[in-house]
Scaffold this active site. Sequence first.
Site, mmCIF file in Angstrom:
data_model
loop_
_atom_site.group_PDB
_atom_site.id
_atom_site.type_symbol
_atom_site.label_atom_id
_atom_site.label_comp_id
_atom_site.label_asym_id
_atom_site.label_seq_id
_atom_site.Cartn_x
_atom_site.Cartn_y
_atom_site.Cartn_z
ATOM 1 C CG ASP A 72 31.277 53.708 27.716
ATOM 2 O OD1 ASP A 72 31.852 53.753 28.824
ATOM 3 O OD2 ASP A 72 31.106 52.649 27.081
ATOM 4 C CE LYS A 174 24.074 56.636 -5.269
ATOM 5 N NZ LYS A 174 23.404 56.584 -6.600
ATOM 6 C CB ALA A 190 33.204 50.998 14.033
#
Length: 296
Positions: A72, A174, A190
């Site tokens: 990939d 943060k 992700a």
Amino acid sequence: MEQFRNIGIIGRLGSVQVLDTVRRLKRFLLDRHLHVILEETIAEVLPGHGLQTSSRKMLGEVCDMVIVVGGDGSLLGAARALARHNVPVLGINRGSLGFLTDIRPDELEVKCAEVLDGHYLVENRFLLQAEVRRHGEAIGQGDALNDVVLHPGKSTRMIEFEIYIDGQFVCSQKADGLIVATPTGSTAYALSAGGPIMHPKLDAIVIVPMYPHTLSGRPIVVDGNSELKIVVSKDMTIYPQVSCDGQNHFTCAPGDTITVSKKPQKLRLIHPLDHNYYEVCRTKLGWGSRLGGGGD
């Protein structure tokens, strides 16, 4: 269906298996009397090939289709160069996962023959474009098929930043970083950070905080046409980095603004007719198989 006569080949360097597969693919295409064009870096390790060569940047201009042999990561790199040419891309998997390069080496001839005979599916995958601005001046730009990631680089400190969507302030955070991913990238970095899996046909972008310093920090899915702005806090003492697909990197300074939006040109990704996205997810992610008394 579109007929392909001029076929480009891109291969991942440093792998004997990739070179063997490229040689097989070259012979197969030449036996079908097709015009084969090698990307110049793979051509350098195939002495005596006797074929036309091209830079990756120009390959999309001289080919009807490009076949990528590798994993990939190889296809991600090719996608950024080829999307602007609107040339179809087919992947032969010589990597570990194969979400994008879905033809196995053992089925190379059969599946490639099907595609060349006009039996294939086409998916249009959108890319992201990112720009870093400092005092109103662009200091870095990059494209990504998977994701744009803000991260601390070699530092172990957290990053403080603000997020804006279409000009509206969303929140300050943060965190160890921030991932902005396409549906294609939703099964990559992700996903490891707790983001959702999004079907490739969705016109959406997911924003995933990396280990946020609050329990309320959660992924957000927004419209694919949204413009995202990430403003690095001026009080930061570190210089975080922005990475596109983990391959292109540039350094930010406190106060810099990162803008991320959809790139106008899309990647035309080709699959064999029997391609099944959910089967790919089930196989690659280890989902449960069909129960004995399951549905049809």
